[in-house]
Design a protein around this motif. Structure first.
Motif, PDB file in Angstrom:
ATOM      1  N   THR A  71      34.759  37.245  38.696  1.00  4.28           N
ATOM      2  CA  THR A  71      35.237  38.444  38.520  1.00  4.28           C
ATOM      3  C   THR A  71      36.742  38.849  39.131  1.00  4.28           C
ATOM      4  O   THR A  71      37.157  38.080  40.105  1.00  4.28           O
ATOM      5  CB  THR A  71      34.468  39.579  39.076  1.00  4.28           C
ATOM      6  OG1 THR A  71      34.417  39.163  40.761  1.00  4.28           O
ATOM      7  CG2 THR A  71      32.917  39.443  38.629  1.00  4.28           C
ATOM      8  N   ASN A  72      37.478  39.437  38.641  1.00  6.27           N
ATOM      9  CA  ASN A  72      38.829  39.881  38.902  1.00  6.27           C
ATOM     10  C   ASN A  72      38.920  41.490  38.741  1.00  6.27           C
ATOM     11  O   ASN A  72      39.104  41.891  37.610  1.00  6.27           O
ATOM     12  CB  ASN A  72      39.842  39.201  37.842  1.00  6.27           C
ATOM     13  CG  ASN A  72      41.154  39.381  38.392  1.00  6.27           C
ATOM     14  OD1 ASN A  72      41.731  40.133  39.129  1.00  6.27           O
ATOM     15  ND2 ASN A  72      42.061  38.444  37.997  1.00  6.27           N
ATOM     16  N   THR A 127      36.503  37.073  42.958  1.00  2.00           N
ATOM     17  CA  THR A 127      35.047  36.391  43.257  1.00  2.00           C
ATOM     18  C   THR A 127      34.848  35.346  42.270  1.00  2.00           C
ATOM     19  O   THR A 127      34.717  35.377  41.259  1.00  2.00           O
ATOM     20  CB  THR A 127      33.884  37.461  43.487  1.00  2.00           C
ATOM     21  OG1 THR A 127      34.378  38.639  44.422  1.00  2.00           O
ATOM     22  CG2 THR A 127      32.712  37.109  44.018  1.00  2.00           C
ATOM     23  N   VAL A 128      34.247  34.217  43.017  1.00  2.00           N
ATOM     24  CA  VAL A 128      33.725  33.264  42.044  1.00  2.00           C
ATOM     25  C   VAL A 128      32.469  32.834  42.904  1.00  2.00           C
ATOM     26  O   VAL A 128      32.070  32.677  43.903  1.00  2.00           O
ATOM     27  CB  VAL A 128      34.684  31.772  42.372  1.00  2.00           C
ATOM     28  CG1 VAL A 128      33.914  30.615  41.448  1.00  2.00           C
ATOM     29  CG2 VAL A 128      35.948  32.098  41.722  1.00  2.00           C
ATOM     30  N   SER A 154      26.109  30.143  46.286  1.00  2.46           N
ATOM     31  CA  SER A 154      27.727  30.031  46.837  1.00  2.46           C
ATOM     32  C   SER A 154      28.426  30.971  46.407  1.00  2.46           C
ATOM     33  O   SER A 154      28.336  31.404  45.306  1.00  2.46           O
ATOM     34  CB  SER A 154      28.042  28.792  46.593  1.00  2.46           C
ATOM     35  OG  SER A 154      29.431  28.579  46.773  1.00  2.46           O
ATOM     36  N   GLN A 155      29.412  31.652  47.223  1.00  2.00           N
ATOM     37  CA  GLN A 155      30.310  32.687  46.878  1.00  2.00           C
ATOM     38  C   GLN A 155      31.715  32.498  47.389  1.00  2.00           C
ATOM     39  O   GLN A 155      31.680  32.237  48.672  1.00  2.00           O
ATOM     40  CB  GLN A 155      29.685  33.964  47.071  1.00  2.00           C
ATOM     41  CG  GLN A 155      30.640  35.176  46.615  1.00  2.00           C
ATOM     42  CD  GLN A 155      30.137  36.440  46.706  1.00  2.00           C
ATOM     43  OE1 GLN A 155      30.128  37.077  47.687  1.00  2.00           O
ATOM     44  NE2 GLN A 155      29.110  37.035  45.837  1.00  2.00           N
ATOM     45  N   SER A 156      32.798  32.456  46.843  1.00  2.00           N
ATOM     46  CA  SER A 156      34.040  32.447  47.319  1.00  2.00           C
ATOM     47  C   SER A 156      34.825  33.862  46.955  1.00  2.00           C
ATOM     48  O   SER A 156      34.850  34.215  45.838  1.00  2.00           O
ATOM     49  CB  SER A 156      34.660  31.483  46.730  1.00  2.00           C
ATOM     50  OG  SER A 156      36.201  31.277  46.972  1.00  2.00           O
ATOM     51  N   TYR A 157      35.594  34.335  48.046  1.00  2.00           N
ATOM     52  CA  TYR A 157      35.980  35.871  47.713  1.00  2.00           C
ATOM     53  C   TYR A 157      37.764  35.683  48.232  1.00  2.00           C
ATOM     54  O   TYR A 157      37.932  35.201  49.203  1.00  2.00           O
ATOM     55  CB  TYR A 157      35.351  36.648  48.561  1.00  2.00           C
ATOM     56  CG  TYR A 157      35.636  38.267  48.494  1.00  2.00           C
ATOM     57  CD1 TYR A 157      35.546  39.068  47.434  1.00  2.00           C
ATOM     58  CD2 TYR A 157      36.442  38.946  49.369  1.00  2.00           C
ATOM     59  CE1 TYR A 157      36.150  40.295  47.428  1.00  2.00           C
ATOM     60  CE2 TYR A 157      36.990  39.932  49.628  1.00  2.00           C
ATOM     61  CZ  TYR A 157      36.751  40.840  48.075  1.00  2.00           C
ATOM     62  OH  TYR A 157      37.341  42.103  48.346  1.00  2.00           O
ATOM     63  N   ASN A 187      40.357  35.494  52.561  1.00  2.00           N
ATOM     64  CA  ASN A 187      39.576  34.609  52.065  1.00  2.00           C
ATOM     65  C   ASN A 187      38.235  34.467  52.644  1.00  2.00           C
ATOM     66  O   ASN A 187      38.041  34.562  54.151  1.00  2.00           O
ATOM     67  CB  ASN A 187      40.112  33.223  51.947  1.00  2.00           C
ATOM     68  CG  ASN A 187      41.608  33.304  51.140  1.00  2.00           C
ATOM     69  OD1 ASN A 187      41.235  33.226  49.763  1.00  2.00           O
ATOM     70  ND2 ASN A 187      42.719  33.375  51.652  1.00  2.00           N
ATOM     71  N   SER A 188      37.120  34.307  52.192  1.00  2.18           N
ATOM     72  CA  SER A 188      35.986  34.131  52.731  1.00  2.18           C
ATOM     73  C   SER A 188      35.014  33.357  51.755  1.00  2.18           C
ATOM     74  O   SER A 188      35.116  33.315  50.515  1.00  2.18           O
ATOM     75  CB  SER A 188      35.088  35.440  52.868  1.00  2.18           C
ATOM     76  OG  SER A 188      34.741  36.064  51.815  1.00  2.18           O
TER      77      SER A 188
END
Length: 199
Positions: A71-72, A127-128, A154-157, A187-188
Motif C-alpha cells: 500500500t502507498n 506498507t509491505v 511479516s510487515q514492513s512500514y 521505519n518499522s
C-alpha cells in the motif's frame, strides 16, 4: 474548491486457477487506485494471492497459502479541516504569488493555517505485508490425520513527513514558525512465526 476535487477510482483483478487430481492451484493479483476527494490524500494498493495443494502419494500432501500486499497512502496534513475554518475573504495567495499567512485570522493558540499551503507538505506511508503458511498433511488412517503448519506474518512500514519552511507547525501554544522546514523518516518491521501441530 482548491482543496477538494472530483476523482475517479480504478481497480483491476486477474485470477487463474486449475489443476489435476493430484494438484490444485489458484493465483490472483489486484490493483486499486483511489485518488482522495481531498487533494494529496491518494491511496494505492497491490495485492497478490497464491494457493497450492499437491498430493505426494496416496497419504501425503502439501498445502501452501501466500498473501502479499503493498500500500502507498498520502495521509494528508489537515488541509480540509483548515479549509472548513478558513475565512472566505482570505485568498490563499498574496499579490506576489506567495502563500498568504493565515495565522492572524484569530488567536495564535487556535492554529489557523493556509489550507492550500498545507497541500504542499508530505505525509506518505508505505506498507509491505506478507502472510503465508506451509502445511504438511499425512493420513494415518481414513479417519485420523497428522497436520503440521508453519505460518509467517511479516510487515514492513515506512512513513515520510516533510513540512516546508513556509508552513507553520502545531505546538501546545498553537501554530509556531517553522524555520528551514522539518522532515522525518520512520521505519518499522514486524515478523511473527507460528508453528502448529494437530492430530
Amino acid at each position: 474548491k482548491l482543496v477538494t476535487r472530483n476523482t475517479i477510482s480504478h481497480n483491476a483483478e486477474v485470477s487463474v486457477q486449475g489443476g489435476s487430481s493430484a494438484s490444485k492451484y489458484f493465483s490472483s493479483i489486484s490493483y486499486d487506485d483511489v485518488p482522495g476527494v481531498v487533494d494529496n490524500t491518494d491511496y494505492r494498493r497491490i495485492a497478490g494471492k497464491i494457493n497450492l495443494e499437491n498430493e505426494i502419494g496416496p497419504n501425503f500432501k502439501f498445502i501452501t497459502n501466500l498473501l502479499l500486499g503493498y500500500t502507498n497512502q498520502d495521509i494528508g496534513d489537515g488541509a480540509f479541516d483548515q479549509a472548513l475554518k478558513a475565512r472566505p475573504d482570505y485568498s490563499p495567495y498574496d499579490a506576489n504569488g506567495n502563500f498568504t499567512d493565515f495565522s492572524n485570522v484569530g488567536y495564535s493558540y487556535l492554529g489557523f493555517q493556509n489550507p492550500v499551503a498545507l497541500l504542499t507538505a508530505t505525509n506518505n506511508a508505505k506498507t509491505v505485508s506478507l502472510l503465508g503458511s506451509l502445511s504438511a498433511v499425512y493420513d494415518i488412517t481414513k479417519s485420523l490425520e497428522f497436520k503440521s503448519t508453519v505460518s509467517l506474518n511479516s510487515q514492513s512500514y515506512n512513513q515520510r513527513n516533510y513540512t516546508p519552511s513556509y508552513v507553520e507547525i502545531g505546538s501546545f501554544y498553537g501554530s509556531v514558525a517553522n524555520n528551514g522546514g522539518i522532515g522525518s523518516n520512520t521505519n518499522s518491521r514486524l515478523s511473527n512465526w507460528f508453528l502448529e501441530n494437530t492430530l
